[in-house]
Design an enzyme around this catalytic site. Structure first.
Site, PDB file in Angstrom:
ATOM      1  N   SER A  45     -18.962   1.680  52.872  1.00 39.22           N
ATOM      2  CA  SER A  45     -19.230   2.926  52.162  1.00 39.22           C
ATOM      3  C   SER A  45     -20.385   3.636  52.844  1.00 39.22           C
ATOM      4  O   SER A  45     -21.515   3.134  52.863  1.00 39.22           O
ATOM      5  CB  SER A  45     -19.598   2.633  50.700  1.00 39.22           C
ATOM      6  OG  SER A  45     -20.122   3.805  50.128  1.00 39.22           O
ATOM      7  N   HIS A 104     -15.252   4.752  53.736  1.00 41.98           N
ATOM      8  CA  HIS A 104     -15.271   5.233  52.353  1.00 41.98           C
ATOM      9  C   HIS A 104     -16.356   6.306  52.218  1.00 41.98           C
ATOM     10  O   HIS A 104     -17.509   6.081  52.584  1.00 41.98           O
ATOM     11  CB  HIS A 104     -15.566   4.035  51.446  1.00 41.98           C
ATOM     12  CG  HIS A 104     -15.573   4.325  49.985  1.00 41.98           C
ATOM     13  ND1 HIS A 104     -14.410   4.369  49.219  1.00 41.98           N
ATOM     14  CD2 HIS A 104     -16.587   4.554  49.119  1.00 41.98           C
ATOM     15  CE1 HIS A 104     -14.730   4.598  47.958  1.00 41.98           C
ATOM     16  NE2 HIS A 104     -16.036   4.731  47.866  1.00 41.98           N
ATOM     17  N   MET A 122     -20.213  13.156  45.412  1.00 37.19           N
ATOM     18  CA  MET A 122     -20.821  13.257  44.070  1.00 37.19           C
ATOM     19  C   MET A 122     -21.281  14.686  43.827  1.00 37.19           C
ATOM     20  O   MET A 122     -21.789  15.335  44.752  1.00 37.19           O
ATOM     21  CB  MET A 122     -22.018  12.309  43.979  1.00 37.19           C
ATOM     22  CG  MET A 122     -21.691  10.868  44.307  1.00 37.19           C
ATOM     23  SD  MET A 122     -23.105   9.808  44.012  1.00 37.19           S
ATOM     24  CE  MET A 122     -22.508   8.267  44.742  1.00 37.19           C
ATOM     25  N   MET A 128     -16.348  11.691  42.875  1.00 39.74           N
ATOM     26  CA  MET A 128     -17.031  11.485  41.584  1.00 39.74           C
ATOM     27  C   MET A 128     -17.518  12.846  41.132  1.00 39.74           C
ATOM     28  O   MET A 128     -18.704  13.186  41.231  1.00 39.74           O
ATOM     29  CB  MET A 128     -18.204  10.505  41.795  1.00 39.74           C
ATOM     30  CG  MET A 128     -17.726   9.089  41.989  1.00 39.74           C
ATOM     31  SD  MET A 128     -18.966   8.050  42.786  1.00 39.74           S
ATOM     32  CE  MET A 128     -18.575   8.382  44.494  1.00 39.74           C
ATOM     33  N   MET A 167     -14.043   0.603  39.331  1.00 39.27           N
ATOM     34  CA  MET A 167     -15.494   0.655  39.545  1.00 39.27           C
ATOM     35  C   MET A 167     -16.134  -0.583  38.915  1.00 39.27           C
ATOM     36  O   MET A 167     -15.884  -0.913  37.760  1.00 39.27           O
ATOM     37  CB  MET A 167     -16.095   1.916  38.896  1.00 39.27           C
ATOM     38  CG  MET A 167     -15.794   3.218  39.606  1.00 39.27           C
ATOM     39  SD  MET A 167     -16.209   3.270  41.359  1.00 39.27           S
ATOM     40  CE  MET A 167     -17.978   2.976  41.340  1.00 39.27           C
ATOM     41  N   GLY A 208     -22.494   6.598  41.016  1.00 33.54           N
ATOM     42  CA  GLY A 208     -23.628   7.501  41.220  1.00 33.54           C
ATOM     43  C   GLY A 208     -24.629   6.989  42.242  1.00 33.54           C
ATOM     44  O   GLY A 208     -25.241   7.773  42.949  1.00 33.54           O
ATOM     45  N   PHE A 209     -24.757   5.679  42.319  1.00 27.54           N
ATOM     46  CA  PHE A 209     -25.779   5.126  43.204  1.00 27.54           C
ATOM     47  C   PHE A 209     -25.299   3.824  43.834  1.00 27.54           C
ATOM     48  O   PHE A 209     -24.545   3.075  43.207  1.00 27.54           O
ATOM     49  CB  PHE A 209     -27.064   4.832  42.412  1.00 27.54           C
ATOM     50  CG  PHE A 209     -27.633   6.071  41.776  1.00 27.54           C
ATOM     51  CD1 PHE A 209     -28.481   6.912  42.497  1.00 27.54           C
ATOM     52  CD2 PHE A 209     -27.292   6.412  40.476  1.00 27.54           C
ATOM     53  CE1 PHE A 209     -28.969   8.066  41.922  1.00 27.54           C
ATOM     54  CE2 PHE A 209     -27.774   7.574  39.889  1.00 27.54           C
ATOM     55  CZ  PHE A 209     -28.623   8.400  40.619  1.00 27.54           C
ATOM     56  N   GLY A 232     -26.364   0.035  45.538  1.00 29.98           N
ATOM     57  CA  GLY A 232     -27.357  -1.002  45.272  1.00 29.98           C
ATOM     58  C   GLY A 232     -27.447  -1.481  43.834  1.00 29.98           C
ATOM     59  O   GLY A 232     -28.445  -2.081  43.443  1.00 29.98           O
ATOM     60  N   ASP A 259     -15.267  -1.248  43.863  1.00 27.13           N
ATOM     61  CA  ASP A 259     -16.395  -0.513  44.449  1.00 27.13           C
ATOM     62  C   ASP A 259     -17.622  -0.655  43.559  1.00 27.13           C
ATOM     63  O   ASP A 259     -17.583  -0.298  42.379  1.00 27.13           O
ATOM     64  CB  ASP A 259     -15.965   0.967  44.558  1.00 27.13           C
ATOM     65  CG  ASP A 259     -16.995   1.859  45.208  1.00 27.13           C
ATOM     66  OD1 ASP A 259     -18.001   1.360  45.743  1.00 27.13           O
ATOM     67  OD2 ASP A 259     -16.774   3.087  45.180  1.00 27.13           O
ATOM     68  N   GLY A 260     -18.699  -1.160  44.144  1.00 28.16           N
ATOM     69  CA  GLY A 260     -19.976  -1.243  43.429  1.00 28.16           C
ATOM     70  C   GLY A 260     -20.469  -2.678  43.309  1.00 28.16           C
ATOM     71  O   GLY A 260     -19.814  -3.513  42.693  1.00 28.16           O
ATOM     72  N   GLY A 261     -21.586  -2.964  43.952  1.00 32.16           N
ATOM     73  CA  GLY A 261     -22.175  -4.304  43.837  1.00 32.16           C
ATOM     74  C   GLY A 261     -21.375  -5.394  44.528  1.00 32.16           C
ATOM     75  O   GLY A 261     -21.549  -6.578  44.219  1.00 32.16           O
ATOM     76  N   GLY A 310     -21.336  -1.099  50.279  1.00 36.32           N
ATOM     77  CA  GLY A 310     -22.372  -0.189  50.754  1.00 36.32           C
ATOM     78  C   GLY A 310     -23.602  -0.944  51.211  1.00 36.32           C
ATOM     79  O   GLY A 310     -23.727  -1.333  52.371  1.00 36.32           O
ATOM     80  N   SER A 311     -24.523  -1.189  50.270  1.00 39.71           N
ATOM     81  CA  SER A 311     -25.812  -1.772  50.667  1.00 39.71           C
ATOM     82  C   SER A 311     -25.678  -3.160  51.285  1.00 39.71           C
ATOM     83  O   SER A 311     -26.428  -3.490  52.210  1.00 39.71           O
ATOM     84  CB  SER A 311     -26.782  -1.783  49.486  1.00 39.71           C
ATOM     85  OG  SER A 311     -26.134  -2.181  48.326  1.00 39.71           O
TER      86      SER A 311
HETATM   87  C1  DX5 Z   1     -21.204   4.155  43.873  1.00 40.95           C
HETATM   88  C2  DX5 Z   1     -20.289   4.407  45.015  1.00 40.95           C
HETATM   89  C3  DX5 Z   1     -20.132   3.263  45.932  1.00 40.95           C
HETATM   90  C4  DX5 Z   1     -21.411   2.808  46.591  1.00 40.95           C
HETATM   91  C5  DX5 Z   1     -21.392   1.322  46.552  1.00 40.95           C
HETATM   92  O1  DX5 Z   1     -21.118   5.168  42.955  1.00 40.95           O
HETATM   93  O2  DX5 Z   1     -18.991   4.772  44.570  1.00 40.95           O
HETATM   94  O3  DX5 Z   1     -19.123   3.471  46.922  1.00 40.95           O
HETATM   95  O4  DX5 Z   1     -21.554   3.226  47.925  1.00 40.95           O
HETATM   96  O5  DX5 Z   1     -22.620   0.854  46.975  1.00 40.95           O
HETATM   97  P1  DX5 Z   1     -23.034  -0.662  46.811  1.00 40.95           P
HETATM   98  O6  DX5 Z   1     -22.056  -1.478  47.617  1.00 40.95           O
HETATM   99  O7  DX5 Z   1     -24.421  -0.692  47.363  1.00 40.95           O
HETATM  100  O8  DX5 Z   1     -22.966  -0.993  45.344  1.00 40.95           O
HETATM  101 ZN    ZN Z   2     -17.301   4.857  46.113  1.00 38.31          ZN
END
Ligand code: DX5
Ligand code: ZN
Length: 246
Positions: free
Chosen positions: A31, A56, A60, A91, A160, A165-166, A168, A199-201, A221-222
């Site tokens: 991401s 990805h 937002m 989003m 999700m 939104g964020f 990490g 997606d997420g964490g 992502g992170s």
């Molecule tokens: C969050 C995004 C994700 C985000 C995931 O709203 O949709 O795609 O980049 O980031 P991590 O993997 O750090 O949770």
């Molecule tokens: Zn995403």
């Protein structure tokens, strides 16, 4: 990649090309939200060299989610930098107006959220009509039944595992039950082709549970960009994703 293969891929519609990612599952999809925006070209080069198969892109609007990110010019700039499929995750409160501009910018798939729109059906239809893959997404508090009527119009379901939104944030295990339920629904409906994305964490600790629950595409992502060696990172996460299927 051999020239002939790339050449023949270019003849496919963007939707067909995106759906082909189903041949590479479980697939780790970086991401870009967590990449170095100061040098997008270098990041894309490093991701390609690492073996990433798709990117990805988190869009937002500062309204549906309390953050602002990329618009069409960034998607178009990415398109000029790479042939990799670009997976746009919208989003936004009003996705219908953005579908065509993002298709024009060159993305290969567009995922919309079920929560902000009255009826996702015409939007999903429009996405497919414009030749790209369609995705429907649901937030952690949204029950899986809500998206059931739209599965036929969707090439992908994005579950999700954090509130969007964020980057990490901490993985919410409710996503696992949803993935299991969707995998079973897809089997019963003879829709094994539908891609299940999470997606997420997603990180070293959670990725295996996601694939075991039925996820095909793991957005990271992170836990991806916090490491310097993208090749090794992709390899490690892909191994962990695969291990839990053994
Ligand atoms: C969050 C995004 C994700 C985000 C995931 O709203 O949709 O795609 O980049 O980031 P991590 O993997 O750090 O949770
Ligand atoms: Zn995403």
């Amino acid at each position: 990649m051999a020239r002939g293969v790339l050449g023949s891929m270019k003849c496919l519609s963007r939707r067909a090309r995106f759906r082909q990612l189903g041949n590479s599952v479980p697939l780790v999809m970086p991401s870009l939200l967590a990449c170095d925006f100061g040098n997008l070209e270098r990041e894309v080069e490093r991701l390609e060299a690492a073996g990433a198969e798709a990117l990805h892109l988190d869009v937002m609007d500062g309204h549906f989610v309390p953050n602002l990110t990329f618009g069409m010019p960034i998607a178009a700039a990415l398109r000029r930098l790479t042939d990799l499929p670009i997976d746009a995750h919208l989003m936004v409160t009003n996705p219908v107006e953005l579908v065509e501009p993002f298709v024009d910018a060159g993305v290969d798939s567009i995922t919309i959220h079920v929560e902000p729109v009255d009826d996702p059906a015409p939007i999903l239809t429009k996405i497919r009509k414009l030749g790209v893959a369609s995705g429907i997404s649901l937030n952690p508090p949204t029950p899986v039944d809500v998206i059931q009527p739209y599965l036929d119009l969707s090439d992908m379901v994005l579950v999700m595992s954090v509130m969007p939104g964020f980057g990490g944030q901490v993985f919410e295990p409710v996503a696992l039950a949803k993935l299991r339920s969707l995998r079973e629904q897809a089997r019963q409906a003879d829709r094994e082709d539908i891609l299940l994305q999470v997606d997420g964490g997603v990180n070293d600790e959670t990725i295996g549970n996601c694939t075991a629950a039925g996820a095909d595409i793991l957005v990271v992502g992170s836990a991806f960009f916090s490491h310097k060696d993208y090749g090794r990172r992709l390899e490690k996460l892909s191994q962990l994703a695969l291990q839990s299927l053994a």
